[in-house]
Write a protein that holds these residues in place. Structure first.
Motif, mmCIF file in Angstrom:
data_model
loop_
_atom_site.group_PDB
_atom_site.id
_atom_site.type_symbol
_atom_site.label_atom_id
_atom_site.label_comp_id
_atom_site.label_asym_id
_atom_site.label_seq_id
_atom_site.Cartn_x
_atom_site.Cartn_y
_atom_site.Cartn_z
ATOM 1 N N ASN A 1 -30.942 -14.361 -13.713
ATOM 2 C CA ASN A 1 -30.491 -15.505 -12.929
ATOM 3 C C ASN A 1 -29.268 -16.119 -13.601
ATOM 4 O O ASN A 1 -29.382 -16.676 -14.701
ATOM 5 N N PRO A 2 -28.086 -16.042 -12.976
ATOM 6 C CA PRO A 2 -26.875 -16.573 -13.616
ATOM 7 C C PRO A 2 -26.921 -18.069 -13.848
ATOM 8 O O PRO A 2 -26.173 -18.600 -14.669
ATOM 9 N N ALA A 3 -27.820 -18.772 -13.165
ATOM 10 C CA ALA A 3 -27.910 -20.224 -13.333
ATOM 11 C C ALA A 3 -28.288 -20.611 -14.756
ATOM 12 O O ALA A 3 -27.901 -21.685 -15.225
ATOM 13 N N VAL A 4 -29.016 -19.746 -15.456
ATOM 14 C CA VAL A 4 -29.430 -20.122 -16.817
ATOM 15 C C VAL A 4 -28.216 -20.258 -17.735
ATOM 16 O O VAL A 4 -28.163 -21.154 -18.584
ATOM 17 N N VAL A 5 -27.238 -19.390 -17.561
ATOM 18 C CA VAL A 5 -26.023 -19.470 -18.371
ATOM 19 C C VAL A 5 -25.158 -20.647 -17.905
ATOM 20 O O VAL A 5 -24.606 -21.391 -18.726
ATOM 21 N N GLY A 6 -25.050 -20.819 -16.581
ATOM 22 C CA GLY A 6 -24.269 -21.929 -16.063
ATOM 23 C C GLY A 6 -24.803 -23.267 -16.522
ATOM 24 O O GLY A 6 -24.045 -24.139 -16.981
ATOM 25 N N LEU A 7 -26.122 -23.451 -16.427
ATOM 26 C CA LEU A 7 -26.736 -24.707 -16.846
ATOM 27 C C LEU A 7 -26.642 -24.899 -18.362
ATOM 28 O O LEU A 7 -26.434 -26.009 -18.845
ATOM 29 N N ALA A 8 -26.776 -23.809 -19.103
ATOM 30 C CA ALA A 8 -26.672 -23.890 -20.559
ATOM 31 C C ALA A 8 -25.276 -24.330 -20.980
ATOM 32 O O ALA A 8 -25.108 -25.227 -21.817
ATOM 33 N N GLY A 9 -24.250 -23.693 -20.395
ATOM 34 C CA GLY A 9 -22.875 -24.035 -20.736
ATOM 35 C C GLY A 9 -22.496 -25.441 -20.317
ATOM 36 O O GLY A 9 -21.854 -26.180 -21.064
ATOM 37 N N PHE A 10 -22.908 -25.814 -19.102
ATOM 38 C CA PHE A 10 -22.616 -27.156 -18.615
ATOM 39 C C PHE A 10 -23.281 -28.209 -19.494
ATOM 40 O O PHE A 10 -22.664 -29.189 -19.904
ATOM 41 N N GLY A 11 -24.569 -27.990 -19.799
ATOM 42 C CA GLY A 11 -25.309 -28.966 -20.581
ATOM 43 C C GLY A 11 -24.783 -29.117 -21.988
ATOM 44 O O GLY A 11 -24.583 -30.241 -22.474
ATOM 45 N N LEU A 12 -24.520 -28.001 -22.667
ATOM 46 C CA LEU A 12 -24.085 -28.081 -24.066
ATOM 47 C C LEU A 12 -22.693 -28.696 -24.182
ATOM 48 O O LEU A 12 -22.452 -29.539 -25.062
ATOM 49 N N THR A 13 -21.779 -28.305 -23.323
ATOM 50 C CA THR A 13 -20.422 -28.835 -23.406
ATOM 51 C C THR A 13 -20.388 -30.312 -23.023
ATOM 52 O O THR A 13 -19.667 -31.112 -23.639
ATOM 53 N N THR A 14 -21.171 -30.677 -22.003
ATOM 54 C CA THR A 14 -21.265 -32.097 -21.636
ATOM 55 C C THR A 14 -21.839 -32.902 -22.793
ATOM 56 O O THR A 14 -21.358 -34.007 -23.104
ATOM 57 N N MET A 15 -22.843 -32.367 -23.452
ATOM 58 C CA MET A 15 -23.448 -33.044 -24.592
ATOM 59 C C MET A 15 -22.431 -33.248 -25.713
ATOM 60 O O MET A 15 -22.321 -34.337 -26.298
ATOM 61 N N MET A 16 -21.661 -32.218 -26.014
ATOM 62 C CA MET A 16 -20.678 -32.309 -27.097
ATOM 63 C C MET A 16 -19.600 -33.341 -26.790
ATOM 64 O O MET A 16 -19.176 -34.086 -27.677
ATOM 65 N N GLY B 1 -40.380 -20.310 -17.150
ATOM 66 C CA GLY B 1 -41.180 -19.946 -15.982
ATOM 67 C C GLY B 1 -41.274 -18.441 -15.816
ATOM 68 O O GLY B 1 -42.338 -17.898 -15.485
ATOM 69 N N GLU B 2 -40.159 -17.754 -16.055
ATOM 70 C CA GLU B 2 -40.169 -16.290 -15.941
ATOM 71 C C GLU B 2 -40.976 -15.654 -17.070
ATOM 72 O O GLU B 2 -41.764 -14.733 -16.846
ATOM 73 N N LEU B 3 -40.798 -16.147 -18.281
ATOM 74 C CA LEU B 3 -41.497 -15.571 -19.427
ATOM 75 C C LEU B 3 -43.014 -15.741 -19.333
ATOM 76 O O LEU B 3 -43.777 -14.833 -19.670
ATOM 77 N N PHE B 4 -43.464 -16.908 -18.871
ATOM 78 C CA PHE B 4 -44.896 -17.185 -18.795
ATOM 79 C C PHE B 4 -45.507 -16.796 -17.457
ATOM 80 O O PHE B 4 -46.721 -16.802 -17.292
ATOM 81 N N GLY B 5 -44.646 -16.484 -16.481
ATOM 82 C CA GLY B 5 -45.150 -16.081 -15.182
ATOM 83 C C GLY B 5 -45.770 -17.211 -14.380
ATOM 84 O O GLY B 5 -46.589 -16.975 -13.486
ATOM 85 N N ARG B 6 -45.411 -18.437 -14.699
ATOM 86 C CA ARG B 6 -45.927 -19.606 -13.983
ATOM 87 C C ARG B 6 -44.989 -20.787 -14.229
ATOM 88 O O ARG B 6 -44.086 -20.710 -15.063
ATOM 89 N N THR B 7 -45.213 -21.862 -13.503
ATOM 90 C CA THR B 7 -44.391 -23.055 -13.688
ATOM 91 C C THR B 7 -44.780 -23.751 -14.981
ATOM 92 O O THR B 7 -45.922 -24.212 -15.140
ATOM 93 N N VAL B 8 -43.862 -23.803 -15.916
ATOM 94 C CA VAL B 8 -44.092 -24.486 -17.191
ATOM 95 C C VAL B 8 -43.492 -25.888 -17.157
ATOM 96 O O VAL B 8 -44.108 -26.850 -17.591
#
Length: 201
Positions: A23-38, A186-193
């Motif tokens: 899911n490309p959203a994981v990278v998009g959200l990671a980059g957006f979040g980290l750069t915004t935080m910095m 969610g993907e790793l555990f196979g359920r909503t975490v």
């Protein structure tokens, strides 16, 4: 029925099961979040501008842009426009700061203010869309929109709003990471975490 479905799938993929795609959203959200935080670490006064520029070019910019282009292939127009646009936001912001450093097409405080106003208007459109996705996404874009408005004010005569915006946008960054973690775990555990909540609208 399941056998027919399997045969049909094999015919479409040339006899081989289609590979599972990330899911490309994981990278998009990671980059957006980290750069915004910095950037907020800088706005609050904890860090210099250097890390913001380099993250803006690479993770918030290039990586998020690539994630957005991958979203296009999934048919997700919201992710497509959000990640590619904010990837370009970070690249252009970093380029403006570099330009100011070397007096190359320099931008005044007011110039940057109008740049932020334009992004505020753009974000307001995505904010409406976020209300149809989940409460977490709505929270992320609500704090992003408020943060942009506060930064607009900071560049037009109310510099004290910069620190206030910093705290608001730290919440925005945290929500982006929360959604990233919700997808990965969610993907790793196979359920909503980590629940993201139903759409507001």
């Amino acid at each position: 029925m399941s056998h027919i479905s399997a045969v049909a799938t094999d015919q479409k993929t040339g006899g081989a099961a289609a590979p599972k795609l990330g899911n490309p959203a994981v990278v998009g959200l990671a980059g957006f979040g980290l750069t915004t935080m910095m950037l907020q670490f800088h706005n609050i006064g904890w860090a210099g501008i250097g890390p913001v520029i380099w993250l803006g070019l690479v993770f918030g910019g290039m990586a998020q842009l690539i994630a957005g282009l991958q979203e296009q292939k999934t048919g997700n127009n919201f992710g497509y426009v959000a990640f590619t646009s904010f990837g370009c936001f970070w690249i252009s912001l970093a380029a403006m700061l570099i330009g100011n450093k070397f007096d190359l097409f320099p931008s005044s405080t007011t110039d940057i203010g109008w740049f932020l106003v334009a992004w505020t208007l753009f974000t307001s459109i995505l904010w409406v869309g976020s209300l149809k996705i989940s409460k977490a996404m709505a929270g992320c874009f609500t704090t992003l929109l408020i943060g942009f408005i506060l930064l607009d004010l900071a560049h037009f005569g109310f510099p004290q709003m910069t620190v206030v915006a910093g705290w608001v946008l730290l919440v925005c960054a945290g929500l982006a990471w929360y959604m990233m973690a919700a997808i990965v775990l969610g993907e790793l555990f196979g359920r909503t975490v980590l629940p993201v909540g139903k759409p507001v609208l």
